[in-house]
Scaffold this motif. Sequence first.
Motif, PDB file in Angstrom:
ATOM      1  N   ILE A  20       4.117   4.880 -64.577  1.00 47.13           N
ATOM      2  CA  ILE A  20       3.642   5.716 -63.470  1.00 47.13           C
ATOM      3  C   ILE A  20       2.171   6.042 -63.657  1.00 47.13           C
ATOM      4  CG2 ILE A  20       3.839   8.005 -62.395  1.00 47.13           C
ATOM      5  CD1 ILE A  20       6.913   7.812 -63.103  1.00 47.13           C
ATOM      6  N   ARG A  21       1.806   6.441 -64.860  1.00 52.90           N
ATOM      7  CA  ARG A  21       0.401   6.779 -65.126  1.00 52.90           C
ATOM      8  C   ARG A  21      -0.508   5.579 -64.908  1.00 52.90           C
ATOM      9  NH1 ARG A  21      -0.776  10.927 -69.741  1.00 52.90           N
ATOM     10  NH2 ARG A  21      -2.761  10.040 -69.145  1.00 52.90           N
ATOM     11  N   GLY A  22      -0.053   4.400 -65.340  1.00 57.89           N
ATOM     12  CA  GLY A  22      -0.848   3.191 -65.134  1.00 57.89           C
ATOM     13  C   GLY A  22      -1.035   2.877 -63.667  1.00 57.89           C
ATOM     14  N   LEU A  23       0.025   3.037 -62.894  1.00 53.40           N
ATOM     15  CA  LEU A  23      -0.062   2.771 -61.455  1.00 53.40           C
ATOM     16  C   LEU A  23      -0.946   3.804 -60.759  1.00 53.40           C
ATOM     17  CD1 LEU A  23       3.664   1.787 -60.863  1.00 53.40           C
ATOM     18  CD2 LEU A  23       1.678   0.253 -60.730  1.00 53.40           C
ATOM     19  N   LEU A  24      -0.845   5.061 -61.179  1.00 51.29           N
ATOM     20  CA  LEU A  24      -1.723   6.087 -60.616  1.00 51.29           C
ATOM     21  C   LEU A  24      -3.176   5.803 -60.985  1.00 51.29           C
ATOM     22  CD1 LEU A  24       0.416   9.285 -61.275  1.00 51.29           C
ATOM     23  CD2 LEU A  24      -0.241   8.389 -59.033  1.00 51.29           C
ATOM     24  N   ASP A  25      -3.422   5.408 -62.232  1.00 49.80           N
ATOM     25  CA  ASP A  25      -4.780   5.060 -62.661  1.00 49.80           C
ATOM     26  C   ASP A  25      -5.331   3.885 -61.862  1.00 49.80           C
ATOM     27  OD1 ASP A  25      -4.764   7.099 -64.515  1.00 49.80           O
ATOM     28  OD2 ASP A  25      -4.390   5.785 -66.238  1.00 49.80           O
ATOM     29  N   ALA A  26      -4.430   2.995 -61.433  1.00 52.56           N
ATOM     30  CA  ALA A  26      -4.857   1.846 -60.637  1.00 52.56           C
ATOM     31  C   ALA A  26      -5.120   2.234 -59.185  1.00 52.56           C
ATOM     32  CB  ALA A  26      -3.802   0.741 -60.691  1.00 52.56           C
ATOM     33  N   GLY A  27      -4.800   3.477 -58.836  1.00 57.79           N
ATOM     34  CA  GLY A  27      -5.111   3.957 -57.495  1.00 57.79           C
ATOM     35  C   GLY A  27      -3.944   4.002 -56.526  1.00 57.79           C
ATOM     36  N   LEU A  28      -2.741   3.680 -56.972  1.00 51.02           N
ATOM     37  CA  LEU A  28      -1.604   3.726 -56.058  1.00 51.02           C
ATOM     38  C   LEU A  28      -1.145   5.161 -55.849  1.00 51.02           C
ATOM     39  CD1 LEU A  28      -1.482   0.667 -56.761  1.00 51.02           C
ATOM     40  CD2 LEU A  28       0.975   0.885 -56.547  1.00 51.02           C
ATOM     41  N   PRO A  29      -0.819   5.514 -54.620  1.00 53.75           N
ATOM     42  CA  PRO A  29      -0.281   6.857 -54.364  1.00 53.75           C
ATOM     43  C   PRO A  29       1.184   6.937 -54.794  1.00 53.75           C
ATOM     44  CG  PRO A  29      -0.430   5.606 -52.318  1.00 53.75           C
ATOM     45  CD  PRO A  29      -1.030   4.754 -53.399  1.00 53.75           C
ATOM     46  N   THR A  30       1.660   8.150 -55.051  1.00 55.07           N
ATOM     47  CA  THR A  30       3.032   8.309 -55.538  1.00 55.07           C
ATOM     48  C   THR A  30       4.070   7.803 -54.549  1.00 55.07           C
ATOM     49  OG1 THR A  30       3.052  10.608 -54.750  1.00 55.07           O
ATOM     50  CG2 THR A  30       2.533  10.254 -57.077  1.00 55.07           C
ATOM     51  N   ARG A  31       3.773   7.870 -53.255  1.00 56.70           N
ATOM     52  CA  ARG A  31       4.757   7.391 -52.276  1.00 56.70           C
ATOM     53  C   ARG A  31       4.977   5.886 -52.411  1.00 56.70           C
ATOM     54  NH1 ARG A  31       2.219   4.845 -48.207  1.00 56.70           N
ATOM     55  NH2 ARG A  31       0.022   5.317 -47.911  1.00 56.70           N
ATOM     56  N   ILE A  32       3.939   5.130 -52.750  1.00 60.05           N
ATOM     57  CA  ILE A  32       4.078   3.684 -52.968  1.00 60.05           C
ATOM     58  C   ILE A  32       4.730   3.436 -54.323  1.00 60.05           C
ATOM     59  CG2 ILE A  32       2.818   1.513 -53.281  1.00 60.05           C
ATOM     60  CD1 ILE A  32       2.846   2.443 -50.388  1.00 60.05           C
ATOM     61  N   ILE A  33       4.322   4.188 -55.335  1.00 60.56           N
ATOM     62  CA  ILE A  33       4.902   4.025 -56.671  1.00 60.56           C
ATOM     63  C   ILE A  33       6.407   4.220 -56.611  1.00 60.56           C
ATOM     64  CG2 ILE A  33       5.009   5.023 -58.983  1.00 60.56           C
ATOM     65  CD1 ILE A  33       1.980   5.625 -58.684  1.00 60.56           C
ATOM     66  N   LYS A  34       6.839   5.222 -55.880  1.00 57.45           N
ATOM     67  CA  LYS A  34       8.276   5.499 -55.748  1.00 57.45           C
ATOM     68  C   LYS A  34       9.016   4.289 -55.189  1.00 57.45           C
ATOM     69  CE  LYS A  34      11.514   8.715 -53.680  1.00 57.45           C
ATOM     70  NZ  LYS A  34      11.666   9.883 -52.829  1.00 57.45           N
ATOM     71  N   GLN A  35       8.387   3.589 -54.273  1.00 61.08           N
ATOM     72  CA  GLN A  35       9.044   2.433 -53.650  1.00 61.08           C
ATOM     73  C   GLN A  35       9.072   1.214 -54.567  1.00 61.08           C
ATOM     74  OE1 GLN A  35       6.614   2.532 -50.027  1.00 61.08           O
ATOM     75  NE2 GLN A  35       8.515   2.835 -48.885  1.00 61.08           N
ATOM     76  N   ILE A  36       8.061   1.055 -55.411  1.00 62.55           N
ATOM     77  CA  ILE A  36       8.017  -0.169 -56.220  1.00 62.55           C
ATOM     78  C   ILE A  36       8.576   0.003 -57.634  1.00 62.55           C
ATOM     79  CG2 ILE A  36       6.087  -1.110 -54.921  1.00 62.55           C
ATOM     80  CD1 ILE A  36       4.283  -0.463 -57.309  1.00 62.55           C
ATOM     81  N   LEU A  37       8.816   1.243 -58.070  1.00 72.16           N
ATOM     82  CA  LEU A  37       9.349   1.450 -59.421  1.00 72.16           C
ATOM     83  C   LEU A  37      10.627   0.663 -59.696  1.00 72.16           C
ATOM     84  CD1 LEU A  37       8.684   5.176 -60.355  1.00 72.16           C
ATOM     85  CD2 LEU A  37       7.822   3.135 -61.505  1.00 72.16           C
ATOM     86  N   PRO A  38      11.570   0.604 -58.765  1.00 66.17           N
ATOM     87  CA  PRO A  38      12.782  -0.186 -59.055  1.00 66.17           C
ATOM     88  C   PRO A  38      12.471  -1.657 -59.343  1.00 66.17           C
ATOM     89  CG  PRO A  38      13.152   1.214 -57.161  1.00 66.17           C
ATOM     90  CD  PRO A  38      11.682   1.300 -57.486  1.00 66.17           C
ATOM     91  N   CYS A  39      11.386  -2.172 -58.792  1.00 65.10           N
ATOM     92  CA  CYS A  39      11.017  -3.571 -59.021  1.00 65.10           C
ATOM     93  C   CYS A  39      10.464  -3.785 -60.420  1.00 65.10           C
ATOM     94  CB  CYS A  39       9.959  -4.016 -58.005  1.00 65.10           C
ATOM     95  SG  CYS A  39      10.502  -3.857 -56.291  1.00 65.10           S
ATOM     96  N   LEU A  40      10.097  -2.706 -61.095  1.00 64.07           N
ATOM     97  CA  LEU A  40       9.528  -2.821 -62.427  1.00 64.07           C
ATOM     98  C   LEU A  40      10.580  -2.693 -63.520  1.00 64.07           C
ATOM     99  CD1 LEU A  40       6.361  -0.607 -61.865  1.00 64.07           C
ATOM    100  CD2 LEU A  40       6.565  -3.090 -61.661  1.00 64.07           C
ATOM    101  N   ASP A  41      11.804  -2.330 -63.127  1.00 67.92           N
ATOM    102  CA  ASP A  41      12.882  -2.207 -64.106  1.00 67.92           C
ATOM    103  C   ASP A  41      13.305  -3.578 -64.607  1.00 67.92           C
ATOM    104  OD1 ASP A  41      13.033   0.543 -63.944  1.00 67.92           O
ATOM    105  OD2 ASP A  41      14.569   0.519 -62.392  1.00 67.92           O
ATOM    106  N   LYS A  42      13.932  -3.572 -65.748  1.00 64.11           N
ATOM    107  CA  LYS A  42      14.504  -4.808 -66.282  1.00 64.11           C
ATOM    108  C   LYS A  42      15.999  -4.583 -66.397  1.00 64.11           C
ATOM    109  CE  LYS A  42      10.472  -6.455 -68.708  1.00 64.11           C
ATOM    110  NZ  LYS A  42       9.699  -6.737 -67.625  1.00 64.11           N
ATOM    111  N   PRO A  43      16.872  -5.401 -65.877  1.00 59.33           N
ATOM    112  CA  PRO A  43      16.511  -6.535 -65.050  1.00 59.33           C
ATOM    113  C   PRO A  43      15.933  -6.055 -63.731  1.00 59.33           C
ATOM    114  CG  PRO A  43      18.880  -6.213 -65.011  1.00 59.33           C
ATOM    115  CD  PRO A  43      18.310  -5.217 -65.985  1.00 59.33           C
ATOM    116  N   ARG A  44      15.078  -6.851 -63.186  1.00 63.38           N
ATOM    117  CA  ARG A  44      14.391  -6.460 -61.956  1.00 63.38           C
ATOM    118  C   ARG A  44      15.343  -6.486 -60.770  1.00 63.38           C
ATOM    119  NH1 ARG A  44       8.203  -7.905 -62.571  1.00 63.38           N
ATOM    120  NH2 ARG A  44       8.151  -7.441 -64.748  1.00 63.38           N
ATOM    121  N   VAL A  45      15.297  -5.426 -60.031  1.00 59.49           N
ATOM    122  CA  VAL A  45      16.090  -5.309 -58.815  1.00 59.49           C
ATOM    123  C   VAL A  45      15.106  -5.027 -57.692  1.00 59.49           C
ATOM    124  CG1 VAL A  45      17.897  -4.027 -57.632  1.00 59.49           C
ATOM    125  CG2 VAL A  45      18.032  -4.367 -60.099  1.00 59.49           C
TER     126      VAL A  45
END
Length: 126
Positions: free
Chosen positions: A49-74
């Motif tokens: 989350i911190r890395g994505l915020l540092d990259a400039g993504l807003p939390t609303r987008i981070i919330k949507q893409i976090l499941p894609c970062l899990d392993k196994p990816r969903v």
Amino acid sequence: MRIGELSDRTGTSRRLLRYYEEQRLIVARRSPNGYRDYDEYNVDRVLQIRGLLDAGLPTRIIKQILPCLDKPRVIYFSDATPEMIATLEHERDRMTQRITCLTRNRDAIADYIDAVRSEVRPDVTG
């Protein structure tokens, strides 16, 4: 683990961890006394989350893409709107530009260090 340990291990303030929980970016169980109890995976999740915020993504987008970062990816396709895809493409391109700039700056600093080191000679006292 309790919030203090998660804070120490991630370098993230307790207040910010509570905000991440409020935004549903991380989840804590509650013990009978009301204390937050975080699973071990939250250490990596907070760092992501911190890395994505540092990259400039807003939390609303981070919330949507976090499941894609899990392993196994969903990957969830049902809530991907054209606007979200366009936003993600824009953020991806912005990250690529930042990576290019950071790489260029890193290489310039490395060249500078190499040049300085080659010019510095040990002080020979007689």
